[in-house]
Write an enzyme that holds these catalytic residues in place. Structure first.
Site, PDB file in Angstrom:
ATOM      1  N   CYS A  11       4.883  -0.274  11.539  1.00 19.63           N
ATOM      2  CA  CYS A  11       5.978  -0.996  10.856  1.00 19.63           C
ATOM      3  C   CYS A  11       7.246  -0.154  10.829  1.00 19.63           C
ATOM      4  O   CYS A  11       8.346  -0.676  10.796  1.00 19.63           O
ATOM      5  CB  CYS A  11       5.621  -1.271   9.399  1.00 19.63           C
ATOM      6  N   HIS A  33       1.996 -10.179   9.697  1.00 19.15           N
ATOM      7  CA  HIS A  33       2.633 -10.019  11.014  1.00 19.15           C
ATOM      8  C   HIS A  33       1.522  -9.732  12.022  1.00 19.15           C
ATOM      9  O   HIS A  33       0.487  -9.159  11.657  1.00 19.15           O
ATOM     10  CB  HIS A  33       3.579  -8.803  11.052  1.00 19.15           C
ATOM     11  N   GLU A  54      10.805 -12.354  12.834  1.00 19.58           N
ATOM     12  CA  GLU A  54      10.461 -11.078  12.182  1.00 19.58           C
ATOM     13  C   GLU A  54      10.516  -9.921  13.175  1.00 19.58           C
ATOM     14  O   GLU A  54       9.932  -8.862  12.961  1.00 19.58           O
ATOM     15  CB  GLU A  54       9.088 -11.195  11.532  1.00 19.58           C
TER      16      GLU A  54
HETATM   17  O1  SUG Z   1       8.319  -7.365   5.050  1.00 19.64           O
HETATM   18  N1  SUG Z   1       7.236  -5.071   2.608  1.00 19.64           N
HETATM   19  C1  SUG Z   1       7.525  -5.373   4.009  1.00 19.64           C
HETATM   20  C2  SUG Z   1       6.549  -4.671   4.909  1.00 19.64           C
HETATM   21  C3  SUG Z   1       6.897  -4.849   6.347  1.00 19.64           C
HETATM   22  C4  SUG Z   1       5.847  -4.342   7.269  1.00 19.64           C
HETATM   23  N2  SUG Z   1       6.253  -4.570   8.601  1.00 19.64           N
HETATM   24  C5  SUG Z   1       5.443  -4.842   9.631  1.00 19.64           C
HETATM   25  N3  SUG Z   1       4.186  -5.180   9.477  1.00 19.64           N
HETATM   26  N4  SUG Z   1       5.951  -4.783  10.807  1.00 19.64           N
HETATM   27  C6  SUG Z   1       7.490  -6.878   4.265  1.00 19.64           C
HETATM   28  O2  SUG Z   1       6.619  -7.555   3.709  1.00 19.64           O
HETATM   29  C7  SUG Z   1       7.672  -5.098   0.232  1.00 19.64           C
HETATM   30  C8  SUG Z   1       8.824  -4.852  -0.713  1.00 19.64           C
HETATM   31  C9  SUG Z   1       8.399  -4.854  -2.142  1.00 19.64           C
HETATM   32  O3  SUG Z   1       7.491  -5.578  -2.505  1.00 19.64           O
HETATM   33  O4  SUG Z   1       9.030  -4.114  -2.948  1.00 19.64           O
HETATM   34  C10 SUG Z   1       8.104  -5.400   1.663  1.00 19.64           C
HETATM   35  O5  SUG Z   1       9.184  -5.900   1.884  1.00 19.64           O
END
Ligand code: SUG
Length: 453
Positions: free
Chosen positions: A376, A251, A175
């Site tokens: 993020c 994460h 990730e």
């Molecule tokens: O991968 N949300 C992302 C958020 C990522 C956050 N990144 C970090 N913490 N570094 C994920 O879960 C949601 C998309 C949706 O539900 O439409 C999404 O992909």
């Protein structure tokens, strides 16, 4: 710039930003499923943060969004005919797959790649590995275009080394920088690279979460350290506490953040937390100029901020930015201000004896509704002055680029999007028109598939 700096490359939110509830284990994503989104506001909120960091004198970069809906993936899955027919069939037969292929999730560039600065690598070049993101289908389709964009920004082979994503299977679930932190006194020093993983994939006897998936594996983190030619004595591994993954810490950057000589984390962030601290202190003091005492660990106890509150407010999904050799500013989402306990904690944090002495608050509600806070949205790239000069300058924020990008968003983005709109063939046309123009603004060349036909 005469010194090595940390540049933040933020993801520009794409025109299809929507709430589809795609990320099990990410509580904001699942709880906002089907709410209408506002892509225009999302992109402008992100740009406002980028501009503010540029105004603070920091190096701020922009990473372009990807082409969505991804009709190429839909075709691989058996939908056919013209692009409009592909979208219509997918929407009728498999609306969830259409939503996954339409997500603007590339905005969260902390997951785009893992980056190791040249002072940490044997080759003396900056290494990039796009994350395979294979734990979630909608994100597993990102890494190829991410690689194209990174190569278009960091093209000099004398300075930059680009790897392919790791094998696209859960054993090597990666990730990116969301589970990677680096400690050092000055950015140009050989740093301690800290890799945090959710579980082991070749050893079932090890602890693992029970309810939600662990998205980063130990084996993936180890493979990155080999590819990036890191010095093993300056590399520290830690396992995330499986209990907190099951509470929505999908994460490490939802429960911990580091910068230079500071680790700011919750007391429940890691398994064997005391050992993790010892390992970090020991590795940090290997550098002759560093001493144990310069390394600050700011641990927040559960009695002060519960994990649940940390997940809701995204206190730890903050950016720690160096504003001088000694001072840091913490960048938090406005949700930290709306929670009284967190707001009080932040006041105490900046008043206490540690390098963090200022707070900056940003409204990132559009991204936060999908579980994406300030940290993020950014990929950190440490660059020497020569490397910064060799970077695509058109992707670096300045007053003109900010105005150009705001106008570009105003021209091309909708201010309301629901899942039903994803099948609208005009959305694909609008998206491609916008991205084609963007590649000229950012001087990226033809990084998208629609430009390569
Ligand atoms: O991968 N949300 C992302 C958020 C990522 C956050 N990144 C970090 N913490 N570094 C994920 O879960 C949601 C998309 C949706 O539900 O439409 C999404 O992909």
């Amino acid at each position: 710039m005469s010194k090595t700096v940390e540049a933040n490359f933020d993801g520009l939110v794409g025109p299809t930003h929507n709430y589809a509830g795609l990320s099990l284990g990410n509580i904001a994503s699942t709880s906002n499923q089907s709410a209408p989104s506002n892509p225009k506001q999302a992109a402008l909120q992100g740009l406002a943060k980028m501009k503010a960091l540029h105004d603070m004198g920091l190096v701020q970069g922009v990473l372009a969004p990807h082409e969505r809906p991804d009709v190429y993936t839909l075709r691989k899955l058996g939908f056919n005919g013209s692009d409009a027919q592909v979208l219509a069939q997918a929407s009728r037969q498999a609306p969830k797959i259409l939503a996954a292929c339409s997500s603007a999730s590339t905005m969260w560039t902390a997951n785009a790649a893992t980056v190791s600065p040249s002072s940490d690598t044997t080759s003396g070049t900056v290494h990039f590995t796009p994350a395979n993101l294979c734990s979630k289908f909608h994100r597993s389709i990102e890494h190829e275009t991410t690689g194209n964009i990174l190569r278009a920004i960091f093209s000099s082979q004398d300075h930059f080394t680009h790897h392919s994503a790791l094998p696209n299977t859960s054993h090597f679930g990666d990730e990116g920088a969301a589970n990677h932190t680096r400690f050092c006194q000055n950015y140009g020093d050989a740093g301690i690279e800290f890799f945090v993983f959710g579980q082991y994939s070749f050893d079932d006897s090890q602890p693992a979460p029970k309810k939600f998936p662990a998205r980063q594996t130990m084996e993936a983190s180890q493979a990155i350290t080999r590819n990036h030619q890191l010095n093993t004595s300056r590399t520290v591994f830690a396992q995330q506490n499986p209990e907190v993954i099951d509470q929505g810490v999908f994460h490490n950057d939802v429960i911990a953040v580091g910068n230079r000589n500071v680790l700011f984390c919750h007391e429940k962030a890691f398994l064997n937390q005391a050992q993790v601290y010892n390992d970090l202190r020991a590795a940090y003091s290997l550098e002759p100029m560093n001493s144990h005492d310069d390394f600050y660990i700011i641990e927040v106890p559960e009695s002060q901020i519960r994990v649940e509150t940390a997940v809701k407010s995204y206190l730890f999904n903050s950016q720690l930015l160096s504003t001088s050799d000694k001072d840091m500013t913490i960048v938090v989402p406005s949700d930290c201000q709306s929670d009284r306990q967190v707001a009080i904690y932040l006041e105490e944090l900046v008043a206490a004896d540690n390098p963090i002495n200022d707070v900056k608050v940003f409204d990132l509600r559009q991204s936060m509704n999908n579980g994406g806070g300030p940290a993020c949205l950014r990929l950190r790239v440490v660059l020497t002055p020569e490397e910064l000069t060799a970077t695509n300058q058109a992707c670096l924020m300045n007053d003109t680029l900010y105005t150009t990008l705001c106008e570009w968003v105003e021209k091309h983005y909708r201010d309301r999007l629901t899942e039903a709109d994803l099948a609208d063939p005009n959305l694909l046309v609008e998206s491609r028109t916008a991205l084609d123009e963007l590649t000229r603004i950012l001087k990226l060349g033809s990084v998208y598939q629609f430009q390569q036909r």
